[in-house]
Design an enzyme around this catalytic site. Structure first.
Site, PDB file in Angstrom:
ATOM      1  N   CYS A  47      12.410  11.156   8.294  1.00 51.22           N
ATOM      2  CA  CYS A  47      12.425  10.606   9.649  1.00 51.22           C
ATOM      3  C   CYS A  47      13.749  10.858  10.353  1.00 51.22           C
ATOM      4  O   CYS A  47      13.775  11.076  11.563  1.00 51.22           O
ATOM      5  CB  CYS A  47      12.135   9.112   9.598  1.00 51.22           C
ATOM      6  SG  CYS A  47      13.278   8.181   8.543  1.00 51.22           S
TER       7      CYS A  47
ATOM      8  N   GLU B 149       8.256  15.760  16.682  1.00 49.32           N
ATOM      9  CA  GLU B 149       8.716  15.670  15.305  1.00 49.32           C
ATOM     10  C   GLU B 149       7.881  16.622  14.449  1.00 49.32           C
ATOM     11  O   GLU B 149       6.714  16.351  14.143  1.00 49.32           O
ATOM     12  CB  GLU B 149       8.583  14.234  14.793  1.00 49.32           C
ATOM     13  CG  GLU B 149       9.203  14.047  13.412  1.00 49.32           C
ATOM     14  CD  GLU B 149       9.139  12.610  12.944  1.00 49.32           C
ATOM     15  OE1 GLU B 149      10.110  12.156  12.305  1.00 49.32           O
ATOM     16  OE2 GLU B 149       8.120  11.937  13.190  1.00 49.32           O
TER      17      GLU B 149
ATOM     18  N   LYS C 196       0.843  -1.195   0.000  1.00 54.98           N
ATOM     19  CA  LYS C 196       0.000   0.000   0.000  1.00 54.98           C
ATOM     20  C   LYS C 196       0.877   1.242   0.000  1.00 54.98           C
ATOM     21  O   LYS C 196       1.505   1.566   1.006  1.00 54.98           O
ATOM     22  CB  LYS C 196      -0.936   0.058   1.211  1.00 54.98           C
ATOM     23  CG  LYS C 196      -2.026   1.136   1.019  1.00 54.98           C
ATOM     24  CD  LYS C 196      -2.714   1.525   2.303  1.00 54.98           C
ATOM     25  CE  LYS C 196      -2.167   2.800   2.881  1.00 54.98           C
ATOM     26  NZ  LYS C 196      -2.274   3.987   2.003  1.00 54.98           N
TER      27      LYS C 196
ATOM     28  N   GLU D 216       9.148   1.651  11.547  1.00 55.02           N
ATOM     29  CA  GLU D 216      10.094   2.769  11.624  1.00 55.02           C
ATOM     30  C   GLU D 216       9.238   4.018  11.760  1.00 55.02           C
ATOM     31  O   GLU D 216       8.522   4.394  10.843  1.00 55.02           O
ATOM     32  CB  GLU D 216      10.976   2.809  10.375  1.00 55.02           C
ATOM     33  CG  GLU D 216      12.218   3.680  10.559  1.00 55.02           C
ATOM     34  CD  GLU D 216      11.940   5.126  10.242  1.00 55.02           C
ATOM     35  OE1 GLU D 216      11.614   5.889  11.184  1.00 55.02           O
ATOM     36  OE2 GLU D 216      12.036   5.491   9.073  1.00 55.02           O
TER      37      GLU D 216
END
Length: 503
Positions: free
Chosen positions: A303, A403, A192, A267
């Site tokens: 990331c 973040e 996906k 992750e």
């Protein structure tokens, strides 16, 4: 003149996307589609299906049949190796086409597509690397521990049906990091892609089929997290989920996996620190390198971007000056133009989120050095935010802990090594970290003391043969290297008696 990318779309000849189920490309069961709006212009670029629950079920069952009855899990090592190498070469041959599709997907400029980690070449190297593991990772033959004469053996076998869920920001590397080890191990896949980066992923899948992958080994469902992603992660016939993305979604995947004890690799991002000491080889270069991870290419939407700079007070002003200088050099606009260095934020929701972080940081007492605003004129319709540097940041501030996923650098001063380590480790994340020093003993001490999955000394990079992943809430498991290959296998023990009756 307002920026438009329609001419690039027409030149490429972009076609609407489709689902891939059991080797057949088709529309969604109910005909629903998603219109992709480009983040640099807001223009409609193309459409692809929104997979329904029944579409996802069909894709998973196709993968299940291909695993239980098809040839791929039982293919000889040489067959898998040759196909993976063949596909890697195909990626290299189509690199320009794939970079152009990525620019239409997420706005990453062509100028950044040649940098190694996000490049097509890196993805091809990942496939070549995992092809090398196919005939090398096995089990053991062990002596009997007790009882009669027997043989004890272990085997590594493919884990089964893998749900591979990709983010939008690195469609080449992350496709390779999930698909390559899964195929090398003999698994089948339901893939996906992110709804914000679909067309470049679909083309990678087409090339994989052209390389000779049997029908049903890889299937593709497109659409947003709800309903498509939710149906995939909760499907009882999925054996493993591999996901890269937000921490919130990662936690939902862990919850969803509990019902059938799916294996999970996650992750989930980071708030990675760079530690800069007075004896750094070049403080200005350290500042520009750190700022580059936050601004160039992905505009901080990565990331492992080093969005916290922990800088010794003796070189603090020097660092800020160099970071500000690089911020002023970043250019935005048409991602197909060679002079453009950075992308827009992926959607208006993320734009508003980043602007909210910037506003609250100023209200909380952080000193805005540069940036924090949006460009106007021809770029006003895009999700652009100018590179932003905050100084005098306290490590407890939101801007230093969350973040942001945007071009925002928080610079925190420190006095000595122990304080730097305490600040660096004072976070819920633990993906990466950088250390700038010419003291080899200090570099080694910090590499061991810092709680992060990858530590760079006087630089930072990702390589295909090295494990990559995070400590703490940055994720579970690793991608890259032998550990990634083994994560797509189950370990089986076999005990065989060596008696006359068995001979």
């Amino acid at each position: 003149m307002t920026l438009t990318l329609k001419a690039h779309r027409d030149e490429i000849g972009l076609k609407d996307g489709q689902l891939l189920v059991a080797g057949t490309w088709r529309a969604a069961a109910d005909g629903a589609t998603w219109t992709h709006q480009h983040p640099a212009t807001g223009e409609a670029i193309g459409e692809f299906p929104v997979a329904t629950v029944s579409d996802v079920d069909a894709a998973v069952r196709a993968a299940r049949t291909a695993f239980d009855e098809g040839p791929w899990p039982h293919a000889r090592a040489g067959e898998r190796i040759r196909l993976l190498h063949r596909y890697a070469e195909s990626l290299r041959q189509h690199a320009d086409e794939l970079r152009a599709l990525q620019a239409l997907d997420n706005g990453i400029p062509l100028s950044f597509g040649g940098i190694y980690a996000p490049s097509v070449d890196c993805a091809a190297d990942v496939f070549d690397h995992h092809a090398g593991w196919v005939d090398k990772v096995g089990g053991q033959t062990l002596p009997p521990y007790q009882g009669g004469d027997h043989l004890a053996m272990t085997f590594r076998e493919p884990i089964g049906v893998v749900a591979a869920i990709l983010p939008w920001n690195a469609p080449f590397l992350l496709f390779a990091q999930k698909v390559a080890p899964a195929l090398a191990a003999g698994c089948t896949i339901v893939l996906k892609p992110s709804e914000y980066c679909t067309f470049s992923v679909l083309r990678q899948v087409e090339l994989l089929l052209e390389a000779g992958l049997p029908d049903g080994v890889i299937n593709v469902v497109t659409g947003p997290g709800d309903p498509t992603g939710e149906a995939l992660i909760t499907h009882p016939l999925v054996d493993k989920i591999s996901f890269t993305g937000s921490r919130a979604v990662g936690k939902r995947i862990v919850e969803a996996s509990a019902g059938t004890l799916k294996r999970v690799s996650l992750e989930l991002g980071g708030k990675s620190p760079t530690l800069v000491f007075p004896d750094a080889p070049d403080v200005g270069l350290a500042a520009m390198t750190t700022m580059g991870t936050v601004t160039m290419g992905l505009s901080g939407q990565a990331c492992v971007a080093h969005t916290r700079a922990l800088v010794h007070r003796d070189v603090y002003d020097q660092f800020l000056g160099a970071a500000e200088m690089l911020a002023g050099m970043i250019t935005y606009g048409d991602p197909f133009e060679a002079s453009v260095l950075a992308s827009p934020l992926i959607n208006t929701r993320q734009l508003e989120r980043v602007l909210g972080f910037i506003e609250r940081a100023q209200e909380g007492g952080a000193r805005l050095v540069t940036g924090g605003t949006r460009p106007d004129g021809d770029l006003a319709a895009g999700n652009f935010v100018r590179p932003t540097v905050f100084a005098d940041v306290d490590n407890g501030m939101e801007i230093a802990r969350e973040e942001v996923f945007g071009p925002v650098l928080a610079v925190v001063p420190f006095t000595d090594e122990d304080e730097a380590v305490r600040l660096a480790n004072d976070t819920e994340y633990g993906l990466g970290a950088g250390v700038y020093t010419t003291d080899a003993r200090r570099a080694f001490r910090l590499a061991r003391r810092l709680r992060a999955g990858t530590i760079g000394i006087n630089g930072f990079q990702i390589e295909p043969h090295l494990p990559f992943g995070g400590f703490k809430q940055s994720g579970l498991g690793r991608e890259g290297g032998q550990s990634a290959f083994e994560a797509y296998t189950e370990l089986k023990t076999v005990l065989m008696p060596l008696t006359d009756e068995m001979m």
